[in-house]
Design a protein around this motif. Structure first.
Motif, short mmCIF file in Angstrom:
data_model
loop_
_atom_site.label_atom_id
_atom_site.label_comp_id
_atom_site.label_asym_id
_atom_site.label_seq_id
_atom_site.Cartn_x
_atom_site.Cartn_y
_atom_site.Cartn_z
N HIS A 43 -12.98 1.84 41.34
CA HIS A 43 -13.07 0.61 41.33
C HIS A 43 -12.97 0.15 43.00
O HIS A 43 -13.73 -0.44 43.43
CB HIS A 43 -12.06 -0.34 40.94
CG HIS A 43 -12.46 -0.65 39.44
ND1 HIS A 43 -11.74 -1.70 38.59
CD2 HIS A 43 -13.40 0.10 38.54
CE1 HIS A 43 -12.25 -1.62 37.46
NE2 HIS A 43 -13.19 -0.62 37.27
N LEU A 44 -12.09 0.88 43.64
CA LEU A 44 -11.84 0.79 45.15
C LEU A 44 -12.98 1.13 46.08
O LEU A 44 -13.27 0.61 46.70
CB LEU A 44 -10.45 1.55 45.54
CG LEU A 44 -9.34 0.94 44.98
CD1 LEU A 44 -8.01 1.82 45.17
CD2 LEU A 44 -8.69 -0.61 45.56
N THR A 45 -13.44 2.36 45.44
CA THR A 45 -14.69 2.74 46.08
C THR A 45 -15.97 1.84 45.84
O THR A 45 -16.69 1.61 46.85
CB THR A 45 -15.13 4.16 45.33
OG1 THR A 45 -14.09 4.97 45.59
CG2 THR A 45 -16.40 4.76 46.04
N TYR A 46 -15.91 1.13 44.71
CA TYR A 46 -16.99 0.49 44.18
C TYR A 46 -16.83 -1.00 45.28
O TYR A 46 -17.90 -1.42 45.84
CB TYR A 46 -16.91 0.10 42.83
CG TYR A 46 -18.01 -0.76 42.26
CD1 TYR A 46 -19.11 -1.36 42.84
CD2 TYR A 46 -18.06 -0.81 40.78
CE1 TYR A 46 -20.24 -2.03 42.17
CE2 TYR A 46 -18.74 -1.44 40.03
CZ TYR A 46 -19.75 -2.01 40.75
OH TYR A 46 -21.04 -2.41 39.96
N ILE A 47 -15.65 -1.40 45.50
CA ILE A 47 -15.42 -2.65 46.16
C ILE A 47 -15.65 -2.24 47.55
O ILE A 47 -16.46 -3.41 48.25
CB ILE A 47 -14.07 -3.05 45.90
CG1 ILE A 47 -13.78 -3.55 44.62
CG2 ILE A 47 -13.44 -4.25 47.17
CD1 ILE A 47 -12.32 -3.72 44.15
N ASP A 48 -15.32 -1.14 48.17
CA ASP A 48 -15.42 -0.82 49.34
C ASP A 48 -17.18 -0.85 49.60
O ASP A 48 -17.82 -1.10 50.66
CB ASP A 48 -14.85 0.47 49.99
CG ASP A 48 -13.47 0.08 50.14
OD1 ASP A 48 -12.90 -0.86 50.05
OD2 ASP A 48 -12.68 1.13 49.96
N ALA A 49 -17.91 -0.29 48.89
CA ALA A 49 -19.28 0.00 48.83
C ALA A 49 -19.73 -1.41 48.87
O ALA A 49 -20.98 -1.68 49.55
CB ALA A 49 -19.67 0.88 47.67
N VAL A 70 -24.11 0.92 47.32
CA VAL A 70 -23.60 0.29 46.43
C VAL A 70 -24.15 0.60 45.00
O VAL A 70 -23.46 0.67 44.22
CB VAL A 70 -23.99 -1.31 46.44
CG1 VAL A 70 -23.92 -2.08 45.35
CG2 VAL A 70 -23.50 -1.95 47.52
N GLU A 71 -25.47 1.14 44.98
CA GLU A 71 -26.10 1.75 43.95
C GLU A 71 -25.37 2.86 43.71
O GLU A 71 -25.17 3.29 42.15
CB GLU A 71 -27.41 2.02 44.04
CG GLU A 71 -28.18 2.62 42.87
CD GLU A 71 -29.87 2.64 43.02
OE1 GLU A 71 -30.31 3.41 41.87
OE2 GLU A 71 -30.05 2.28 43.89
N LEU A 72 -25.09 3.85 44.54
CA LEU A 72 -24.40 5.09 44.19
C LEU A 72 -22.94 5.07 43.88
O LEU A 72 -22.68 5.67 42.78
CB LEU A 72 -24.25 6.02 45.60
CG LEU A 72 -23.52 7.16 45.40
CD1 LEU A 72 -24.56 8.06 44.74
CD2 LEU A 72 -23.31 7.88 46.68
N LEU A 100 -20.11 3.84 36.22
CA LEU A 100 -20.39 3.55 34.86
C LEU A 100 -20.71 4.84 34.42
O LEU A 100 -20.54 4.94 32.99
CB LEU A 100 -21.94 2.68 34.96
CG LEU A 100 -21.83 1.11 35.54
CD1 LEU A 100 -23.03 0.57 35.45
CD2 LEU A 100 -20.62 0.33 34.68
N ALA A 101 -21.24 5.80 34.99
CA ALA A 101 -21.33 7.07 34.38
C ALA A 101 -20.00 7.76 33.90
O ALA A 101 -19.80 8.18 32.87
CB ALA A 101 -21.99 8.06 35.37
#
Length: 309
Positions: free
Chosen positions: A259-265, A274-276, A282-283
């Motif tokens: 999640h933290l990686t997702y938020i930073d993206a 963002v897509e990565l 999700l994977a």
């Protein structure tokens, strides 16, 4: 003044927006406010009328401006900004997690209403939404049977989640810098960091944080049909796999870091990054879910009264 949760949530968001402006600064137009607050112009006008009445907002001709810096002190308590349907959902899902609810468990809407402190109509409406998907079966005398899930059902639903969340994430990344959703994202990031620092004691708290995080992402691209599916998505992806408690803390720590990686993206506003991050998270969620649904779950015939005993 309306006292419903939608109005109160939008009112609180409006006070946050106004607090970021300088005294005497002009407010955005009603259309712009409606877009930022995600409410109708009718609701915007009612909010502005209350703020004018309380001296926070002034009017000069057709233009409104900030008159006072005390907007933040007028916020409604956060608990009052959550719609009853979401309150029922949260309590129901917590009940399932706490009591390790299995396929075959009997559910009594009268008992749930008593436990949750809500009207039986609220419980019935919530359960009816699950009944349409075959997850819960109606029984006579206010009784319900939790039927559980299959791997095939979970995969079908995952396809919907993946397509929609990726779209929502891209929309989120393109939001203007003054969107209130960025403030909410920052607040959720702080909650993730706080939970990670005290994970040994609080790892059970991740389920609620997980749900709120994905709701926020999806709110960037509202869709009435997907919103109707979200309760089912939450139930399956954020609770079902937790029936296996053996590695719950480890799974939650991995998800928090994702999640933290997702938020930073999202903060980079770079669509490729963002897509990565979105696809990677999700994977991971899909892999966890499929490991769970591949296990044989023993059926249970517990009633709610037996659970309480």
């Amino acid at each position: 003044m309306k006292t419903d949760a939608v109005f109160k949530r939008a009112f609180n968001d409006a006070t946050a927006l106004i607090s970021a402006l300088q005294k005497g600064q002009a407010l955005p137009s009603e259309n712009d406010l409606g877009s930022r607050l995600n409410v109708s112009r009718t609701t915007v006008r009612k909010i502005l009328a209350v703020l004018e009445e309380r001296g926070v907002v002034g009017r000069g001709g057709r233009q409104r401006f900030v008159r006072s810096a005390n907007a933040a002190s007028m916020r409604f308590p956060d608990a009052e900004t959550v719609p009853m349907s979401e309150q029922v959902e949260k309590r129901f899902l917590h009940w399932m997690l706490r009591d390790n609810t299995r396929p075959g468990t009997s559910i009594n809407e009268l008992e749930l209403a008593r436990q949750f402190g809500v009207a039986t109509t609220g419980i019935r409406e919530f359960l009816n939404r699950f009944q349409r998907f075959g997850l819960i079966e109606k029984r006579p005398n206010a009784g319900w049977l939790f039927k559980g899930f299959t791997a095939s059902f979970a995969l079908d639903l995952f396809e919907i989640r993946e397509m929609f969340e990726l779209r929502s994430a891209m929309t989120f990344a393109s939001l203007p810098s003054d969107s209130l959703l960025w403030q909410k994202l920052d607040a959720l990031r702080a909650e993730h960091v706080s939970l990670l620092e005290d994970l040994d004691q609080r790892y059970h708290d991740f389920s609620d944080l997980d749900s709120r995080f994905h709701r926020l992402i999806n709110s960037a691209a509202p869709n009435r049909f997907i919103e109707d599916f979200f309760d089912i998505i939450t139930l399956i992806f954020h609770y079902h796999y937790q029936w296996n408690k053996q590695d719950e803390r480890q799974r939650n720590e991995i998800a928090i870091r994702e999640h933290l990686t997702y938020i930073d993206a999202l903060r980079t506003r770079n669509s490729s990054i963002v897509e990565l991050a979105c696809r990677a998270h999700l994977a991971s969620a899909k892999m966890t879910l499929m490991r769970s649904t591949s296990r044989t779950m023993p059926a249970a015939s517990r009633t709610l009264n037996e659970i309480d005993a």
